[in-house]
Design a protein around this motif. Structure first.
Motif, PDB file in Angstrom:
ATOM      1  N   GLN A 247       0.768  -1.193   0.085  1.00 27.22           N
ATOM      2  CA  GLN A 247      -0.164   0.183   0.122  1.00 27.22           C
ATOM      3  C   GLN A 247       0.909   1.288   0.068  1.00 27.22           C
ATOM      4  O   GLN A 247       0.271   2.428  -0.376  1.00 27.22           O
ATOM      5  CB  GLN A 247      -0.879  -0.123   1.107  1.00 27.22           C
ATOM      6  N   ASN A 275      -4.660  -1.635  -2.839  1.00 23.56           N
ATOM      7  CA  ASN A 275      -5.385  -1.944  -1.579  1.00 23.56           C
ATOM      8  C   ASN A 275      -5.839  -3.444  -1.629  1.00 23.56           C
ATOM      9  O   ASN A 275      -4.823  -4.268  -1.620  1.00 23.56           O
ATOM     10  CB  ASN A 275      -6.661  -0.848  -1.382  1.00 23.56           C
ATOM     11  N   TYR A 536      -4.753   4.840   3.242  1.00 22.10           N
ATOM     12  CA  TYR A 536      -3.811   4.406   4.499  1.00 22.10           C
ATOM     13  C   TYR A 536      -4.006   5.283   5.608  1.00 22.10           C
ATOM     14  O   TYR A 536      -4.029   4.763   6.639  1.00 22.10           O
ATOM     15  CB  TYR A 536      -2.382   4.721   3.688  1.00 22.10           C
TER      16      TYR A 536
END
Length: 809
Positions: A247, A275, A536
């Protein structure tokens, strides 16, 4: 702020009730209708357009089961709605399809929930107050008798036996807490996957930049280094190969998990910040949601290359902001469903024809999607939003007691589950898509004689000073202003401690419908600087703020924090590329010796290294606030004034200045520290002195000073917990009028960009309403003289002296 925000509110107590009857939801502000049926009763939702056109709309949930996000997007979720816990980030379907396991990963009490898929009713909730934790990872054993859940902060995987519709937690699988060299590590397990034989669990160790393979029967635990911030694991059909989304990068690592120890055997380049992913039904392709590329990559696993990219951007919207997170395939493997957390939609992709068929409206911030028997089960991490937080136990920096979790914006937002019939993808999907088109983009006002319609248009404003403060709500500072939509009973900081903020709001434009984009500083500063907060950040900040070992996902140069390319995300990077001059006083800096530097070289090159950075022990102004550290630099406004006097001497000033005055954050009731009112007074005095200097200079005639807070987490508000003060100070705003247009942090970023001559950064500031209504083309050049607060700025916290907040609980 990284420094102490998590400590302001010690969230305790039982989790809010998270059980709802099938097809029903109760919003935070009251009961909502049980469901919105048919094609969303789409044609009855014509209210959406009129509501969006209403300048007086406000953020938060509505009694009709809809909502408006703090950025101004209308939320009208399709299907049946079930109330969940806080910040549901993932869900996993039991092998027999009867139950859905949900992990709720918010700032307060985290939880696992079982949902009966026949009724959409929550039938079991297991609560985990801090320091116990959960995270994104969930997996069921192939026989359905065991569930596994990541406990990131606790360096373990929870193991839960399942029988008769109930989960019972047993002994966990423990992960390493030390590196081979003996140093302590926090691997922070995220995504999980279990091999088809049920013997191995593969774990993405997000903060350890590693992957762990653990035997489910108490066998060996083996860890191997992998890419940056690994977040998700998808296994090949035979379970011998793991595909791990990094990520913090733009890659998927290929890991051989069949041997005695895992080995990284390759890497596939996909889109920025991948993701979740899903394997095709034949096992030949991998579909990866690229959170900050607004795309889904189709990967041919034989050639280890991307064969197709599907754009998740809305039609005619090329800018970033869809933020895709979750993916799922239908039973035939012909339709791909993608949660777009930024757009509050699920995209439906026809893989045979290679095109996006349409959009399904969801709740706020959809995070995961599961296909089950012709229905989609969608977790909406932020549900319908916050609403007011003026009830008992609301945030109050003058109170030493605990803030109620139901009144703190970081823990009061309840997630939801949408259950949507997609067995017929034709007419109904068209209706859903029309609904999205009507509601996904706010109505945007055009420019006027002052605010340009587009970058480069003529404007009398040549200079912008962008001041960001910390953590206050509108009602807390301006509620008793006697103009605007305020609640006097919630006003804590009055003319004694915030005289300049209040007088500037009275004399210039009173902006009473402005919202912070984030809940806390960690995501709030991303909205301040880049008009977005990426997946994130949204999944990491609750772990940081609740003492669950997360890292601060903002205010540094970490690539995973940038919502676009790390060199192309922030306002100053865009200014640099456009040749716009700017100077930085305190944004995104950290101390190095006796100086403050920005981690981003572009920002650092234009940073005043002698400007005191973020440190509550050091004053904003040169009032009677007494520094508690001998290593404090010059008070912030004094240092800024030194630079300003040099601008006056040279007769020129940067087009944009970033200025951080953050002491209105306060130190709460911490003994030996200045009282909250003293710190707000110090901060307010700094603001007044800056405006005084500018208004008495040659630059006044063509300058605007924008002022706001990074978030509104430390106070109550009777409209919505995201509502925060905003000021636009200029001869062209000195009207004394009230502007109740819906504005957000994205609006301020957009307006600054228009004055500076650059285009929007993201979908959010592009579709926001510029702050045109706060300006007039008839300037009033009256100068402003600073008001010294009457509240003594040398007041120190003493339990017997602290004033009580009117209306406080």
């Amino acid at each position: 702020m990284a420094r102490s925000d998590p400590l302001i509110f010690a969230i305790a107590g039982a989790a809010l009730a998270a059980v709802a009857t099938a097809g029903a939801i109760r919003a935070a502000v009251g009961a909502a209708p049980a469901r919105v049926d048919g094609p969303l009763a789409v044609e009855t939702q014509q209210i959406a357009s009129s509501v969006f056109a209403n300048a007086n709309k406000t953020a938060g949930p509505s009694e009709d089961g809809t909502a408006v996000t703090p950025i101004g997007y209308r939320v009208i979720p399709a299907g049946d709605q079930t109330r969940l816990g806080h910040l549901p980030l993932n869900a996993a379907l039991h092998p027999d399809g009867r139950y859905l396991l949900v992990t709720n990963n918010g700032q307060g009490v985290q939880s696992l929930q079982l949902v009966d898929t026949r009724t959409n009713e929550v039938v079991q909730t297991l609560s985990y107050p801090s320091p116990e934790s959960l995270y994104i990872g969930l997996a069921w054993s192939p026989d359905g008798k065991t569930a596994y859940a990541s406990a990131a902060a606790n360096s373990k995987i929870r193991v839960l036996s399942f029988a008769d519709g109930r989960l019972t937690e047993g002994d966990p699988i423990k992960l390493p807490t030390k590196a081979p060299d003996g140093k302590a590590v926090t691997l922070f397990p995220a995504g999980l996957a279990i091999t088809p034989d049920g013997k191995k669990l593969v774990v993405a160790d997000q903060l350890g930049n590693a992957v762990t393979v653990a035997g489910t029967a108490g066998g060996q635990v083996q860890t191997v280094a992998t890419g940056h911030r690994p977040m998700w694991v998808t296994l090949s059909k035979d379970g011998r190969t793991a595909y791990v989304s990094n990520q913090g990068a733009d890659t998927v690592n290929i890991v051989d998990v069949a041997g005695s120890a895992p080995q990284v055997t390759g890497q596939i380049k996909v889109g920025l910040h991948p993701n979740k992913s899903v394997l095709s039904t034949d096992g030949r392709r991998l579909y990866v949601a690229n959170g900050d590329a607004d795309s889904v990559s189709e990967v041919d696993l034989a050639t280890k290359s991307v064969t197709r990219n599907f754009s998740m951007s809305p039609p005619k919207k090329a800018l970033i902001g869809s933020n895709p997170t979750g993916v799922a395939l239908d039973g035939a493997g012909k339709r791909l469903f993608v949660t777009n957390s930024g757009n509050n939609t699920v995209s439906v992709v026809d893989l045979t024809r290679g095109k996006v068929l349409g959009q399904i409206p969801t709740g706020w911030y959809p995070s995961a999607v599961i296909w089950h028997n012709g229905r989609l089960l969608i977790t909406n991490a932020k549900g319908l939003g916050a609403g007011p937080n003026n009830g008992p136990g609301y945030p109050n920096p003058e109170r030493s007691g605990r803030t109620s979790p139901s009144q703190y914006v970081g823990s009061m937002i309840v997630g939801t589950l949408s259950s949507v019939d997609v067995s017929d993808s034709g007419e109904q999907l068209d209706a859903y898509t029309r609904q999205v088109e009507r509601t996904a983009t706010p109505v945007t006002r055009g420019g006027d004689a002052v605010v340009p319609r587009k970058p480069g248009d003529e404007t009398p404003i040549k200079h912008v000073i962008y001041i960001v403060k910390e953590n206050r709500t509108y009602d807390q500072v301006l509620g008793s202003l006697e103009k605007g939509n305020g609640d006097p009973s919630l006003n804590l900081f009055g003319d004694e401690s915030a005289p300049n903020t209040r007088e500037l709001a009275r004399r210039f434009t009173t902006i009473d419908n402005f919202y912070a984009g984030g809940e806390v500083s960690a995501n709030g500063w991303n909205w301040v600087a880049q008009a977005n907060s990426n997946p994130y950040t949204e999944q990491m900040w609750p772990a940081r703020y609740s003492g669950r070992k997360g890292i601060y996902p903002s205010e540094n140069n970490a690539p995973e924090n940038a919502a676009q390319g790390p060199k192309d995300s922030y306002l100053w990077q865009r200014f640099d590329k456009a040749g716009v001059s700017f100077a930085n006083f305190g944004f995104y800096v950290s101390r190095k010796g006796n100086e403050y530097h920005g981690a981003d070289p572009v920002l650092d090159a234009r940073t005043d290294h002698a400007f005191q950075g973020d440190d509550l022990a050091c004053p904003d102004s040169a009032g009677t606030f007494t520094p508690k550290k001998s290593n404090c630099l010059t008070p912030r406004v004094d240092r800024w004034l030194k630079s300003f006097r040099s601008y006056e001497a040279k007769g020129e000033m940067p087009t944009v200045q970033f200025v951080r005055f953050g002491n209105d954050h306060t130190s709460g009731t911490k003994q030996g520290q200045p009282t909250p009112k003293a710190m707000v007074a110090d901060n307010d005095y700094a603001l007044g002195r800056l405006v005084d200097a500018v208004s008495h200079s040659k630059f006044w005639k063509d300058t605007v000073i924008f002022v706001t807070e990074d978030d509104a987490q430390d106070g109550p508000d009777h409209v919505d917990a995201h509502r925060t003060p905003a000021l636009a100070i200029s001869p062209y705003t000195q009207t004394g009028k009230v502007d109740s247009t819906f504005y957000s942090m994205a609006s301020m970023v957009r307006t600054i960009g228009l004055f500076a001559g650059i285009g929007p950064l993201t979908q959010f500031d592009d579709s926001s309403t510029p702050m045109s209504a706060s300006f007039t083309d008839k300037p009033n050049y009256r100068t402003y003289s600073v008001i010294k607060p009457t509240y003594p700025m040398n007041s120190i916290n003493d339990p017997g002296v602290l004033a009580q907040t009117p209306g406080g609980k």
